[in-house]
Design an enzyme around this catalytic site. Sequence first.
Site, PDB file in Angstrom:
ATOM      1  N   GLU A  91       0.812  -1.203   0.000  1.00 57.09           N
ATOM      2  CA  GLU A  91       0.000   0.000   0.000  1.00 57.09           C
ATOM      3  C   GLU A  91       0.854   1.265   0.000  1.00 57.09           C
ATOM      4  OE1 GLU A  91      -4.157  -1.635   1.737  1.00 57.09           O
ATOM      5  OE2 GLU A  91      -2.746  -0.983   3.243  1.00 57.09           O
ATOM      6  N   CYS A 104       3.453   8.457   1.195  1.00 56.64           N
ATOM      7  CA  CYS A 104       3.965   7.505   2.178  1.00 56.64           C
ATOM      8  C   CYS A 104       4.154   6.173   1.465  1.00 56.64           C
ATOM      9  CB  CYS A 104       2.939   7.393   3.305  1.00 56.64           C
ATOM     10  SG  CYS A 104       3.373   6.168   4.535  1.00 56.64           S
ATOM     11  N   CYS A 111       6.304  -7.224   7.090  1.00 56.45           N
ATOM     12  CA  CYS A 111       7.413  -6.766   7.923  1.00 56.45           C
ATOM     13  C   CYS A 111       7.825  -7.906   8.841  1.00 56.45           C
ATOM     14  CB  CYS A 111       6.993  -5.554   8.761  1.00 56.45           C
ATOM     15  SG  CYS A 111       8.381  -4.778   9.643  1.00 56.45           S
ATOM     16  N   CYS A 115       6.568  -5.480  16.058  1.00 60.38           N
ATOM     17  CA  CYS A 115       5.994  -4.452  16.922  1.00 60.38           C
ATOM     18  C   CYS A 115       4.537  -4.831  17.187  1.00 60.38           C
ATOM     19  CB  CYS A 115       6.091  -3.081  16.270  1.00 60.38           C
ATOM     20  SG  CYS A 115       7.796  -2.640  15.864  1.00 60.38           S
ATOM     21  N   CYS A 118       1.236  -2.929  15.546  1.00 56.65           N
ATOM     22  CA  CYS A 118       1.241  -2.570  14.130  1.00 56.65           C
ATOM     23  C   CYS A 118       0.566  -3.646  13.295  1.00 56.65           C
ATOM     24  CB  CYS A 118       2.675  -2.372  13.657  1.00 56.65           C
ATOM     25  SG  CYS A 118       2.774  -1.956  11.910  1.00 56.65           S
ATOM     26  N   SER A 204      11.790   6.490   8.110  1.00 58.37           N
ATOM     27  CA  SER A 204      11.411   6.143   9.479  1.00 58.37           C
ATOM     28  C   SER A 204      11.907   4.736   9.786  1.00 58.37           C
ATOM     29  CB  SER A 204       9.886   6.198   9.607  1.00 58.37           C
ATOM     30  OG  SER A 204       9.486   5.802  10.900  1.00 58.37           O
ATOM     31  N   SER A 226      11.029   5.429  15.378  1.00 58.82           N
ATOM     32  CA  SER A 226       9.854   4.949  16.099  1.00 58.82           C
ATOM     33  C   SER A 226      10.253   4.599  17.522  1.00 58.82           C
ATOM     34  CB  SER A 226       9.286   3.713  15.388  1.00 58.82           C
ATOM     35  OG  SER A 226       8.679   4.105  14.187  1.00 58.82           O
ATOM     36  N   LEU A 227      10.224   5.591  18.393  1.00 62.04           N
ATOM     37  CA  LEU A 227      10.669   5.383  19.775  1.00 62.04           C
ATOM     38  C   LEU A 227       9.579   4.662  20.584  1.00 62.04           C
ATOM     39  CD1 LEU A 227      12.961   5.950  21.818  1.00 62.04           C
ATOM     40  CD2 LEU A 227      11.840   8.120  22.333  1.00 62.04           C
ATOM     41  N   ASN A 303      -3.897   3.916  16.009  1.00 59.07           N
ATOM     42  CA  ASN A 303      -4.979   3.613  15.071  1.00 59.07           C
ATOM     43  C   ASN A 303      -5.361   2.156  15.219  1.00 59.07           C
ATOM     44  OD1 ASN A 303      -5.206   6.180  13.757  1.00 59.07           O
ATOM     45  ND2 ASN A 303      -3.192   5.756  12.891  1.00 59.07           N
ATOM     46  N   CYS A 346      -1.512   5.522   9.903  1.00 59.31           N
ATOM     47  CA  CYS A 346      -0.299   4.833  10.341  1.00 59.31           C
ATOM     48  C   CYS A 346      -0.648   3.488  10.967  1.00 59.31           C
ATOM     49  CB  CYS A 346       0.395   5.629  11.432  1.00 59.31           C
ATOM     50  SG  CYS A 346       0.810   7.257  10.943  1.00 59.31           S
TER      51      CYS A 346
HETATM   52  N1  SAH Z   1       9.285   0.194  10.211  1.00 59.31           N
HETATM   53  C1  SAH Z   1       9.461   1.620  10.177  1.00 59.31           C
HETATM   54  C2  SAH Z   1       8.601   2.262   9.138  1.00 59.31           C
HETATM   55  C3  SAH Z   1       7.100   2.159   9.390  1.00 59.31           C
HETATM   56  S1  SAH Z   1       6.572   3.747   9.779  1.00 59.31           S
HETATM   57  C4  SAH Z   1       9.258   2.181  11.564  1.00 59.31           C
HETATM   58  O1  SAH Z   1       8.913   1.427  12.454  1.00 59.31           O
HETATM   59  O2  SAH Z   1       9.479   3.366  11.780  1.00 59.31           O
HETATM   60  C5  SAH Z   1       5.005   3.539  10.400  1.00 59.31           C
HETATM   61  C6  SAH Z   1       4.809   4.353  11.658  1.00 59.31           C
HETATM   62  O3  SAH Z   1       3.495   4.118  12.161  1.00 59.31           O
HETATM   63  C7  SAH Z   1       5.777   3.899  12.718  1.00 59.31           C
HETATM   64  O4  SAH Z   1       6.125   4.945  13.562  1.00 59.31           O
HETATM   65  C8  SAH Z   1       4.915   2.897  13.427  1.00 59.31           C
HETATM   66  O5  SAH Z   1       5.415   2.584  14.678  1.00 59.31           O
HETATM   67  C9  SAH Z   1       3.584   3.610  13.472  1.00 59.31           C
HETATM   68  N2  SAH Z   1       2.485   2.707  13.724  1.00 59.31           N
HETATM   69  C10 SAH Z   1       2.468   1.365  13.590  1.00 59.31           C
HETATM   70  N3  SAH Z   1       1.285   0.868  13.954  1.00 59.31           N
HETATM   71  C11 SAH Z   1       0.520   1.905  14.301  1.00 59.31           C
HETATM   72  C12 SAH Z   1      -0.837   2.032  14.735  1.00 59.31           C
HETATM   73  N4  SAH Z   1      -1.624   0.979  14.846  1.00 59.31           N
HETATM   74  N5  SAH Z   1      -1.281   3.258  15.010  1.00 59.31           N
HETATM   75  C13 SAH Z   1      -0.507   4.340  14.837  1.00 59.31           C
HETATM   76  N6  SAH Z   1       0.758   4.290  14.431  1.00 59.31           N
HETATM   77  C14 SAH Z   1       1.270   3.084  14.159  1.00 59.31           C
END
Ligand code: SAH
Length: 378
Positions: A91, A104, A111, A115, A118, A204, A226-227, A303, A346
């Site tokens: 996507e 984006c 992946c 996490c 996600c 990111s 992504s902290l 989300n 996201c």
């Molecule tokens: N793998 C990379 C790139 C993905 S960026 C990374 O982790 O940074 C996608 C962003 O959306 C990341 O910051 C991720 O942590 C965040 N994200 C993932 N799941 C989410 C959710 N359910 N709601 C909001 N943000 C989310």
Amino acid sequence: MAVNLLDYDAAGMLALMAEFGEKPFRGKQLLKWVHQHGESDFAAMTDIAKTFREKLHAGACVKAPAMLAEQVASDGTHKWLLDVGVGNGVETVFIPEDDRGTLCISSQVGCALECTFCSTARQGFNRNLSTGEIIGQLWWANRRLSNETARIGEVTNADSRIVSNVVLMGMGEPLANYDNVVRALRLMLDDNAYGLSRRRVTLSTSGLVPAMDRLRDDCPVALAVSLHASNDRIRDEIVPINRKYPIKELLAACNRYLDKAPRDFVTFEYIMLEGVNDQPEHARELLDIARQVSCKFNLIPFNPFPNSGYNRSSRDAILRFRDVLADGGNVVTVRKTRGDDIDAACGQLAGQVKDKTRRVARLSESQQVVFHKRGHES
Ligand code: SAH
């Protein structure tokens, strides 16, 4: 098999021209035709000698992933599902704003990082995208959007670039697909291709420390990390790569990166999960982190997706959290949730991932267990 010109950055194009027995400048011409004009038909590349065009016709192609589905949200956000073969789809999301248009893009089919919040992670991992499949998302979006705006009379010049910013925040961990991602980044920055400034391209990462160091030397662009947690205990749990590269090492890598970055700060993304990481004490822990690295915070309201097991923090909790950070002298933004009516926000990008890792089997097993229990109860 025909080579796909979308797979080649400037250096690759040079080598390819040598293979074709052509002068180096032909490579630049081709980059311009392909990326600036969005041209895929060699016959239309009129300033290229006919004999070379015939060679290209026989041995090359310009092939971006085909669109499987398009959705447009009420706020103008577009989401495209693009075909990357054998039933797999990734996507891409376009987010229009008053002063910019952000694309984006995805870097992997699924992946491999796990996490917990996600939805892409839930899909499991199939494979890395090729350079052509990564840059093809930008190529395709520019073409699609310029047709759209030309149709409604907003843009008369078919060449005008609609996408002004790119974020690698779609499906996948970009630094886990390093070579293909870096080639795609180079094309984004190349004046013969998209000519975006380094500041307008953001990668990111969940924090792959060695690859962050490589990127700093190879192709520094704006960096988001992504902290999502203020201490190792929570981060180990929700961003499991933290067990390998804990926060202290991550922060040191951020500082090394900043030596060469186009911006003088790192953006820390921080997802707001109710009852997990959203308390004032967590914000106070972040103040300590902010003293160690020049940074901005971007709070992302969680989300939801089916069976995630998490809830979004309340508006009040998010604002309280923001205030602690801001009162401590930090720049904090709360990410506007865009396109959530079409699951384009996201963490909601799921695409279509076939042949996933065993994780998915494990997950569906555990979901079945829940299912049975519910069935039993009812
Ligand atoms: N793998 C990379 C790139 C993905 S960026 C990374 O982790 O940074 C996608 C962003 O959306 C990341 O910051 C991720 O942590 C965040 N994200 C993932 N799941 C989410 C959710 N359910 N709601 C909001 N943000 C989310």
